[in-house]
Design an enzyme around this catalytic site. Structure first.
Site, PDB file in Angstrom:
ATOM      1  N   ASN A  42      -7.065 156.845   7.041  1.00  0.00           N
ATOM      2  CA  ASN A  42      -8.308 156.688   6.291  1.00  0.00           C
ATOM      3  C   ASN A  42      -8.829 158.049   5.849  1.00  0.00           C
ATOM      4  O   ASN A  42      -8.715 159.048   6.573  1.00  0.00           O
ATOM      5  CB  ASN A  42      -9.364 155.892   7.071  1.00  0.00           C
ATOM      6  CG  ASN A  42      -9.666 156.424   8.453  1.00  0.00           C
ATOM      7  OD1 ASN A  42      -8.811 156.974   9.129  1.00  0.00           O
ATOM      8  ND2 ASN A  42     -10.899 156.251   8.885  1.00  0.00           N
ATOM      9  N   GLU A  44     -12.276 159.605   4.242  1.00  0.00           N
ATOM     10  CA  GLU A  44     -13.679 159.306   3.939  1.00  0.00           C
ATOM     11  C   GLU A  44     -14.250 160.305   2.940  1.00  0.00           C
ATOM     12  O   GLU A  44     -13.607 161.292   2.566  1.00  0.00           O
ATOM     13  CB  GLU A  44     -14.474 159.279   5.253  1.00  0.00           C
ATOM     14  CG  GLU A  44     -13.986 158.162   6.169  1.00  0.00           C
ATOM     15  CD  GLU A  44     -14.812 158.004   7.441  1.00  0.00           C
ATOM     16  OE1 GLU A  44     -15.627 158.889   7.760  1.00  0.00           O
ATOM     17  OE2 GLU A  44     -14.622 156.970   8.112  1.00  0.00           O
ATOM     18  N   ASN A  45     -15.473 160.009   2.504  1.00  0.00           N
ATOM     19  CA  ASN A  45     -16.141 160.828   1.489  1.00  0.00           C
ATOM     20  C   ASN A  45     -17.624 160.849   1.800  1.00  0.00           C
ATOM     21  O   ASN A  45     -18.169 159.852   2.307  1.00  0.00           O
ATOM     22  CB  ASN A  45     -15.880 160.207   0.109  1.00  0.00           C
ATOM     23  CG  ASN A  45     -16.264 161.131  -1.025  1.00  0.00           C
ATOM     24  OD1 ASN A  45     -17.438 161.361  -1.305  1.00  0.00           O
ATOM     25  ND2 ASN A  45     -15.272 161.683  -1.678  1.00  0.00           N
ATOM     26  N   ALA A  46     -18.289 161.963   1.474  1.00  0.00           N
ATOM     27  CA  ALA A  46     -19.735 162.062   1.693  1.00  0.00           C
ATOM     28  C   ALA A  46     -20.479 160.945   0.958  1.00  0.00           C
ATOM     29  O   ALA A  46     -21.535 160.505   1.410  1.00  0.00           O
ATOM     30  CB  ALA A  46     -20.242 163.432   1.245  1.00  0.00           C
ATOM     31  N   TYR A  48     -20.283 157.629   0.856  1.00  0.00           N
ATOM     32  CA  TYR A  48     -19.596 156.720   1.793  1.00  0.00           C
ATOM     33  C   TYR A  48     -18.711 155.634   1.168  1.00  0.00           C
ATOM     34  O   TYR A  48     -17.595 155.422   1.632  1.00  0.00           O
ATOM     35  CB  TYR A  48     -20.610 156.055   2.727  1.00  0.00           C
ATOM     36  CG  TYR A  48     -21.237 156.970   3.770  1.00  0.00           C
ATOM     37  CD1 TYR A  48     -21.024 158.344   3.776  1.00  0.00           C
ATOM     38  CD2 TYR A  48     -22.062 156.439   4.750  1.00  0.00           C
ATOM     39  CE1 TYR A  48     -21.615 159.169   4.728  1.00  0.00           C
ATOM     40  CE2 TYR A  48     -22.652 157.258   5.719  1.00  0.00           C
ATOM     41  CZ  TYR A  48     -22.424 158.624   5.698  1.00  0.00           C
ATOM     42  OH  TYR A  48     -23.002 159.431   6.641  1.00  0.00           O
ATOM     43  N   CYS A  53      -9.340 153.246   3.039  1.00  0.00           N
ATOM     44  CA  CYS A  53      -8.751 152.807   4.310  1.00  0.00           C
ATOM     45  C   CYS A  53      -7.308 153.310   4.457  1.00  0.00           C
ATOM     46  O   CYS A  53      -6.609 153.560   3.468  1.00  0.00           O
ATOM     47  CB  CYS A  53      -8.739 151.286   4.387  1.00  0.00           C
ATOM     48  SG  CYS A  53     -10.371 150.544   4.596  1.00  0.00           S
ATOM     49  N   GLU A  55      -4.658 151.666   5.328  1.00  0.00           N
ATOM     50  CA  GLU A  55      -3.673 150.757   4.722  1.00  0.00           C
ATOM     51  C   GLU A  55      -3.478 151.097   3.250  1.00  0.00           C
ATOM     52  O   GLU A  55      -2.364 151.113   2.726  1.00  0.00           O
ATOM     53  CB  GLU A  55      -4.135 149.302   4.831  1.00  0.00           C
ATOM     54  CG  GLU A  55      -4.293 148.788   6.246  1.00  0.00           C
ATOM     55  CD  GLU A  55      -5.694 149.001   6.808  1.00  0.00           C
ATOM     56  OE1 GLU A  55      -6.298 150.063   6.561  1.00  0.00           O
ATOM     57  OE2 GLU A  55      -6.175 148.096   7.520  1.00  0.00           O
ATOM     58  N   CYS A  85      -8.591 145.169   2.785  1.00  0.00           N
ATOM     59  CA  CYS A  85      -7.195 145.523   3.087  1.00  0.00           C
ATOM     60  C   CYS A  85      -6.340 144.282   3.290  1.00  0.00           C
ATOM     61  O   CYS A  85      -5.137 144.323   3.033  1.00  0.00           O
ATOM     62  CB  CYS A  85      -7.134 146.462   4.285  1.00  0.00           C
ATOM     63  SG  CYS A  85      -7.653 148.129   3.829  1.00  0.00           S
TER      64      CYS A  85
HETATM   65  N1  THU Z   1     -10.870 151.499   8.165  1.00  0.00           N
HETATM   66  C1  THU Z   1      -9.551 151.540   7.809  1.00  0.00           C
HETATM   67  O1  THU Z   1      -8.994 152.611   7.549  1.00  0.00           O
HETATM   68  N2  THU Z   1      -8.875 150.361   7.755  1.00  0.00           N
HETATM   69  C2  THU Z   1      -9.419 149.145   8.039  1.00  0.00           C
HETATM   70  O2  THU Z   1      -8.821 148.125   7.758  1.00  0.00           O
HETATM   71  C3  THU Z   1     -10.712 149.106   8.732  1.00  0.00           C
HETATM   72  C4  THU Z   1     -11.582 150.283   8.475  1.00  0.00           C
HETATM   73  C5  THU Z   1     -11.618 152.766   8.162  1.00  0.00           C
HETATM   74  C6  THU Z   1     -12.587 152.897   7.020  1.00  0.00           C
HETATM   75  C7  THU Z   1     -13.565 153.920   7.557  1.00  0.00           C
HETATM   76  O3  THU Z   1     -13.054 155.209   7.260  1.00  0.00           O
HETATM   77  C8  THU Z   1     -13.524 153.709   9.066  1.00  0.00           C
HETATM   78  O4  THU Z   1     -12.391 152.899   9.338  1.00  0.00           O
HETATM   79  C9  THU Z   1     -14.761 153.023   9.624  1.00  0.00           C
HETATM   80  O5  THU Z   1     -15.021 151.844   8.945  1.00  0.00           O
END
Ligand code: THU
Length: 124
Positions: A42, A44-46, A48, A53, A55, A85
């Protein structure tokens, strides 16, 4: 490669997650029909909602490397796949999905994860 070995690969790659906001690291490892394993984390970004994800980074990487839907045997994920996902897993046509959920390891098909899903045939 066994389900447990692919899940171990997902566990290992999760350390590379970029998750400074949630601090929740997710790894995904995808076994392709040609025996290759493609991994994602995963990111992320500021801002949000722009986070991606694990996947989706794994499958996007696999597509960029030349794989196509139907080329995927197994996806291993360190967390239960989110709703979006599950739609990606269906689109990618992966045969099976193994993931951690609480203390359990669960194995399901994409159609079990997302029954009656929307797909290209719905636009025919
Ligand atoms: N996240 C995933 O990478 N895959 C999922 O299927 C569930 C959630 C990540 C997204 C975010 O960066 C963090 O988990 C918290 O939600």
């Amino acid at each position: 490669m066994t389900d447990a070995e692919l899940l171990a690969a997902a566990d290992a790659i999760a350390a590379r997650a970029y998750a400074p906001y949630s601090k929740f690291h997710v790894g995904c490892a995808v076994l392709c029909r040609d025996g290759r394993v493609v991994e994602g984390v995963n990111v992320e970004n500021a801002a949000y909602p722009l986070g991606v994800c694990a996947e989706r980074t794994a499958f996007s990487r696999a597509m960029a490397e030349g794989h196509r839907p139907g080329d995927f045997v197994l996806a291993a994920i360190t967390a239960s796949p989110c709703g979006g996902c599950r739609q990606w897993l269906a689109e990618m046509g992966v045969e099976r999905v193994v993931f951690r959920n609480g203390g359990r390891v669960v194995t399901m098909t994409p159609s079990e994860l997302l029954p009656e899903s929307f797909d290209s045939s719905d636009m025919a």
